[in-house]
Design a protein around this motif. Structure first.
Motif, PDB file in Angstrom:
ATOM      1  N   PRO A 244       0.824  -1.219   0.000  1.00 34.19           N
ATOM      2  CA  PRO A 244       0.000   0.000   0.000  1.00 34.19           C
ATOM      3  C   PRO A 244       0.855   1.264   0.000  1.00 34.19           C
ATOM      4  CG  PRO A 244      -0.812  -1.590   1.602  1.00 34.19           C
ATOM      5  CD  PRO A 244       0.514  -2.087   1.152  1.00 34.19           C
ATOM      6  N   ALA A 245       1.934   1.261   0.797  1.00 35.42           N
ATOM      7  CA  ALA A 245       2.795   2.443   0.838  1.00 35.42           C
ATOM      8  C   ALA A 245       3.452   2.691  -0.514  1.00 35.42           C
ATOM      9  CB  ALA A 245       3.856   2.258   1.926  1.00 35.42           C
ATOM     10  N   GLN A 246       3.949   1.633  -1.143  1.00 36.33           N
ATOM     11  CA  GLN A 246       4.636   1.757  -2.431  1.00 36.33           C
ATOM     12  C   GLN A 246       3.699   2.271  -3.515  1.00 36.33           C
ATOM     13  OE1 GLN A 246       7.655   1.449  -3.478  1.00 36.33           O
ATOM     14  NE2 GLN A 246       7.804   0.461  -5.470  1.00 36.33           N
ATOM     15  N   LEU A 275      -4.290   6.145   2.863  1.00 41.79           N
ATOM     16  CA  LEU A 275      -4.150   4.813   3.455  1.00 41.79           C
ATOM     17  C   LEU A 275      -5.171   4.589   4.566  1.00 41.79           C
ATOM     18  CD1 LEU A 275      -0.253   4.518   3.609  1.00 41.79           C
ATOM     19  CD2 LEU A 275      -1.795   3.202   2.151  1.00 41.79           C
ATOM     20  N   VAL A 276      -5.407   5.598   5.381  1.00 41.69           N
ATOM     21  CA  VAL A 276      -6.413   5.480   6.440  1.00 41.69           C
ATOM     22  C   VAL A 276      -7.791   5.208   5.841  1.00 41.69           C
ATOM     23  CG1 VAL A 276      -7.646   6.737   8.245  1.00 41.69           C
ATOM     24  CG2 VAL A 276      -5.145   6.880   8.114  1.00 41.69           C
ATOM     25  N   VAL A 281     -12.536   1.340   4.876  1.00 40.18           N
ATOM     26  CA  VAL A 281     -13.620   0.752   4.070  1.00 40.18           C
ATOM     27  C   VAL A 281     -13.546  -0.773   4.016  1.00 40.18           C
ATOM     28  CG1 VAL A 281     -13.742   2.819   2.634  1.00 40.18           C
ATOM     29  CG2 VAL A 281     -12.359   0.878   1.864  1.00 40.18           C
ATOM     30  N   GLN A 282     -12.521  -1.396   4.586  1.00 42.64           N
ATOM     31  CA  GLN A 282     -12.389  -2.853   4.499  1.00 42.64           C
ATOM     32  C   GLN A 282     -13.561  -3.627   5.103  1.00 42.64           C
ATOM     33  OE1 GLN A 282     -10.080  -4.519   2.683  1.00 42.64           O
ATOM     34  NE2 GLN A 282      -9.486  -2.453   2.071  1.00 42.64           N
ATOM     35  N   PRO A 283     -14.173  -3.162   6.216  1.00 41.42           N
ATOM     36  CA  PRO A 283     -15.303  -3.917   6.767  1.00 41.42           C
ATOM     37  C   PRO A 283     -16.484  -4.062   5.802  1.00 41.42           C
ATOM     38  CG  PRO A 283     -14.457  -2.374   8.389  1.00 41.42           C
ATOM     39  CD  PRO A 283     -13.764  -2.056   7.107  1.00 41.42           C
ATOM     40  N   GLY A 474       0.960  -0.280  10.565  1.00 42.34           N
ATOM     41  CA  GLY A 474       2.266  -0.611  10.017  1.00 42.34           C
ATOM     42  C   GLY A 474       2.527   0.059   8.680  1.00 42.34           C
ATOM     43  N   THR A 475       1.515   0.100   7.820  1.00 43.89           N
ATOM     44  CA  THR A 475       1.681   0.704   6.493  1.00 43.89           C
ATOM     45  C   THR A 475       1.933   2.202   6.594  1.00 43.89           C
ATOM     46  OG1 THR A 475       0.232  -0.958   5.507  1.00 43.89           O
ATOM     47  CG2 THR A 475       0.554   1.075   4.280  1.00 43.89           C
ATOM     48  N   ILE A 476       1.227   2.880   7.478  1.00 44.58           N
ATOM     49  CA  ILE A 476       1.432   4.323   7.652  1.00 44.58           C
ATOM     50  C   ILE A 476       2.849   4.605   8.174  1.00 44.58           C
ATOM     51  CG2 ILE A 476       0.730   6.310   9.053  1.00 44.58           C
ATOM     52  CD1 ILE A 476      -2.142   5.286   8.837  1.00 44.58           C
ATOM     53  N   LEU A 477       3.308   3.782   9.119  1.00 42.72           N
ATOM     54  CA  LEU A 477       4.663   3.962   9.631  1.00 42.72           C
ATOM     55  C   LEU A 477       5.703   3.751   8.533  1.00 42.72           C
ATOM     56  CD1 LEU A 477       4.432   2.176  13.110  1.00 42.72           C
ATOM     57  CD2 LEU A 477       4.627   4.635  12.666  1.00 42.72           C
ATOM     58  N   VAL A 478       5.503   2.711   7.725  1.00 43.49           N
ATOM     59  CA  VAL A 478       6.449   2.419   6.642  1.00 43.49           C
ATOM     60  C   VAL A 478       6.478   3.556   5.628  1.00 43.49           C
ATOM     61  CG1 VAL A 478       6.814   0.932   4.632  1.00 43.49           C
ATOM     62  CG2 VAL A 478       6.412  -0.082   6.869  1.00 43.49           C
TER      63      VAL A 478
END
Length: 794
Positions: A244-246, A275-276, A281-283, A474-478
């Motif tokens: 997601p970050a990439q 990203l947030v 929306v995943q649920p 984790g993705t936001i931190l990366v």
């Protein structure tokens, strides 16, 4: 709620019951294995196999506590005709017509977001300066043939067939192998829920027999296969933090084409906000998400294809000669070590292919093949060829090829679509993470956490809340730490190549032992693909010092956790094995009609307490441990006993007529109720006892005793008399009192356990104690619940 705690462990005089083996299947439902042999069609030992019963590799202790050889008494006469049914096994869904097209449409929005957005950064990650036309043609040739060999041939044509009842991913292929090979232990309570289909030795060629026997007898080989399966899961999850970050960061950086002075802080802020939203929306579930996502990816791929055609026509159509693989080989020979290192950027063209296989359970093989071959693959080919046509005339455009090669007047819509497509690109790996974690939980490699099925039609579409929010953090931190696609690209790709290499090995074994293809026919295709995997992997490993160490370290830590949990679960199963026997192993009727413990437990008389006792067990098949502890320690039994077993099926709902199966056990007024339910069914309700009592009434009304040496009239009279007595006892017990009796198993580490093993078990027990479901969460009356605590040593 009352709580009874029992500290010690029963010590029977006689040990484990005998297991009757036939055709490699244990009649005990997988409680253990009692001999190093397997069986042929005739039921005789097959010397070619020389393996344990396939239900489990577990071996019970061969001696008792005093060191003498164990004797193995007979099983009892528990009547369990409804304990196992064909419908208990997972059923692969097969879709045709409109549903197949609908799934193929959904798959475009989920699976191909990652691999579909690679044209944003492949050329910029491959070249560090403006390329010569010769190098450009060579790289394009490698991209074209990599997409063909690594994706179309390897995955879409071959690997997608190695599904485990519709589930995909390396771990699922390992699970498939364990059904056809004796390479793993199984939870005795759930062994019969696995459809074991091991081929007889005579059905394999001599070479296949030899290879299988060597793999099954080698502890190292079994451990290596397990490690590969676990690492494949954790490496996909590790890449799940980077993907997601990439992809999102790569799209947002496209703003620099329009506004070169935009600050890096703004780019990171916009990326994190997107990203947030993505994880929020995943649920909604895959089906609802794809209403928005699928059109975006379709439009995005359409943009790439149309841009490619435009650039081919306007600039340099001669780049089509890159379809000749000789240009790719020439590029590698000419550039030597530098060309080999550049493969680390080229492999980004097919990153996401591992999610294509892992997401198989959410869609289907035919849907994925249809969407790839008919739309995604042609669009990607045109995208890379078109960008090469533009770069051949404008070499400096390699740094941002998609936006630089956009036709005049399309830069703003292209930017919008690119950002939207990059958001969608993350969905493939997020969905794959949910799929793989669900598989890990099912096979006891991960603690049980909440899994939500999001579709009544497509059974494999899942959402795991805890995993979703941890991935988001984790993705936001990366994204914030790495802050550009170049540094992310250095960390990205290594795990992908490890996973694809594991897939190659696992599917090759499946070809030999599941599809029964001769090893001599498998070796050449395996060698060709393995060489491709090894070449890309070796190139990707050069990125370890500059960023790839992060994903490898994270994958290793996660793999250690999964292996630790599995190790602890196996020790738990071994400790529980001594109580997993029929009722007749514990309780019998004396000459005077008095219920008593069997002679192996000193024949102690049992008192009967008035009431209706419901003993909970999960997916077990024999006597619940909580009952054996209750009877052995308290020397008492409820007036009417019900063993309540829950059997979850991977379907939305089970029809009421198929939901309950009642059987009579060897103890008088003792019954087993197996409840089969789907993921949308609610079973534990406040009126559970009345439902159970009604099911037993129906069973008694419909059952007839087998009375021999009697006339039909006498048989009917005897049946009616017994039915009347049992029904009266049931009604009296139910009216007097209802007790829900549950076990709370405490475990302690055996004295004398070596330090390293003790530390691992201590960590396992700590996690186990903090992740188990609590009784307070059950929707049954608390004043009718009894918790029997007992202690086991591991």
């Amino acid at each position: 709620m009352a709580t009874i705690r029992i500290a010690d462990v029963p010590h029977p005089k006689e040990e484990h019951p005998r297991t009757n083996l036939q055709d490699g299947v244990s009649s005990s439902g997988g409680d253990g294995i009692y001999g190093r042999q397997s069986f042929s069609r005739s039921g005789t030992a097959d010397p070619l196999d020389d393996i344990y019963n396939i239900r489990s590799r577990s071996k019970p202790p061969s001696t008792n506590r005093r060191g003498s050889r164990m004797t193995i008494p007979d099983r009892g006469e528990d009547d369990d005709p409804g304990l196992r049914t064909p419908g208990d096994f997972k059923q692969k869904q097969v879709f045709k017509g409109k549903l197949l097209l609908w799934l193929a449409y959904q798959s475009i929005g989920v699976i191909y977001g990652d691999i579909g957005t690679s044209p944003l950064y492949v050329y910029s990650s491959t070249f560090s300066s403006a390329p010569s036309r010769q190098d450009l043609i060579g790289v394009l040739s490698i991209i074209i043939w990599s997409l063909f060999m690594m994706v179309t041939v390897k995955y879409v044509t071959v690997i997608l067939h190695a599904d485990n009842d519709g589930e995909g991913g390396t771990f699922s292929t390992y699970s498939l192998l364990s059904r056809y090979m004796n390479i793993t232990n199984r939870d005795p309570r759930e062994a019969s829920l696995i459809r074991l289909q091991r081929h007889f030795s005579g059905d394999l060629e001599h070479a296949g027999q030899h290879v299988r026997r060597r793999l099954e007898s080698s502890r190292f080989a079994r451990g290596l296969l397990k490690l590969m399966g676990v690492l494949a899961v954790t490496m996909v999850i590790s890449d799940g933090l980077l993907t997601p970050a990439q992809s999102v960061l790569g799209a947002v950086q496209g703003i620099e084409v329009v506004h070169p002075n935009i600050s890096k802080g703004t780019i990171i802020g916009v990326t994190d906000a997107i990203l947030v939203i993505l994880f929020i929306v995943q649920p909604l579930g895959i089906t609802k998400i794809t209403f928005a996502f699928a059109p975006i990816v379709i439009i995005w791929l359409g943009f790439n294809a149309s841009f490619g055609i435009y650039n081919l026509v306007k600039y340099d159509a001669s780049v089509f000669k890159a379809f000749n693989p000789g240009y790719g080989f020439e590029f590698l020979v000419r550039n030597g070590e530098q060309g080999w290192k550049m493969l680390g950027g080229i492999l980004l063209a097919f990153t996401g292919v591992e999610a294509l296989f892992a997401d198989l359970g959410a869609f289907s093989r035919r849907a994925i093949q249809l969407s790839w071959l008919c739309y995604t693959f042609p669009c990607l080919l045109l995208a890379y060829i078109g960008q090469a046509a533009y770069i051949s005339v404008h070499p400096e455009a390699y740094s941002n090829p998609f936006f630089n090669a956009a036709p005049p007047g399309t830069i703003y819509p292209a930017l919008v679509v690119a950002i939207l497509a990059a958001i969608v690109a993350s969905q493939a790996i997020i969905t794959a993470t949910f799929q793989l974690l669900a598989q890990a939980m099912k096979l006891s490699y991960f603690p049980q956490i909440k899994v939500i099925h999001t579709s009544r039609i497509f059974h494999g579409q899942l959402y795991i809340p805890v995993a979703n929010w941890l991935l988001m953090i984790g993705t936001i931190l990366v994204a914030s730490i790495y802050n550009n696609t170049t540094s992310l690209g250095n960390a990205y790709g290594v795990c992908v190549m490890f996973v694809t290499s594991f897939d190659t090995c696992m599917v090759s074994l499946a070809a030999m032992f599941v599809w029964r293809i001769s090893p001599f026919k498998v070796i050449l295709p395996w060698l060709i693909i393995a060489c491709l995997d090894g070449t890309y992997l070796s190139s990707a490993l050069t990125k370890v010092p500059t960023g790839a160490w992060f994903t490898i370290t994270l994958a290793s830590v996660l793999a250690s956790f999964l292996l630790l949990w599995r190790f602890g679960k196996e020790q738990q199963w071994f400790a529980e094995a001594e109580d997993r026997f029929p009722t007749s192993y514990f309780v019998t009727t004396g000459p005077d009609g008095q219920m008593r413990l069997t002679d192996r437990f000193d024949g102690v008389p049992l008192s009967t307490t008035r009431g209706f006792g419901i003993f909970f067990d999960k997916a077990g098949e024999t006597t619940p441990i909580v009952f054996s502890q209750f009877a052995l320690k308290l020397a008492a039994m409820p007036e009417v006993i019900v063993f309540f077993h829950l059997r979850p099926l991977e379907t939305p709902s089970v029809a009421p007529e198929n939901r309950h199966a009642v059987s009579r056990l060897a103890i008088p007024n003792c019954y087993r109720l197996v409840v089969r339910y789907g993921y949308n069914d609610e079973i534990i309700t406040p009126n559970l006892a009345s439902v159970i009592a009604e099911q037993i009434r129906r069973y008694l009304a419909n059952s007839t005793d087998h009375v021999t040496d009697a006339s039909p009239t006498e048989k009917k009279r005897a049946s009616e008399e017994r039915y009347g007595d049992e029904l009266a006892t049931l009604d009296t017990a139910y009216a007097h009192n209802v007790l829900y009796i549950m076990g709370k198993e405490q475990m302690k580490i055996k004295e004398g356990t070596n330090y390293a093993r003790a530390v691992l078990l201590w960590i396992f027990l700590w996690i186990r104690d903090n992740t188990r479901n609590k009784m307070a969460n059950l929707r049954i009356p608390t004043d009718k619940m009894i918790e029997v605590g007992f202690l086991k040593e591991i």
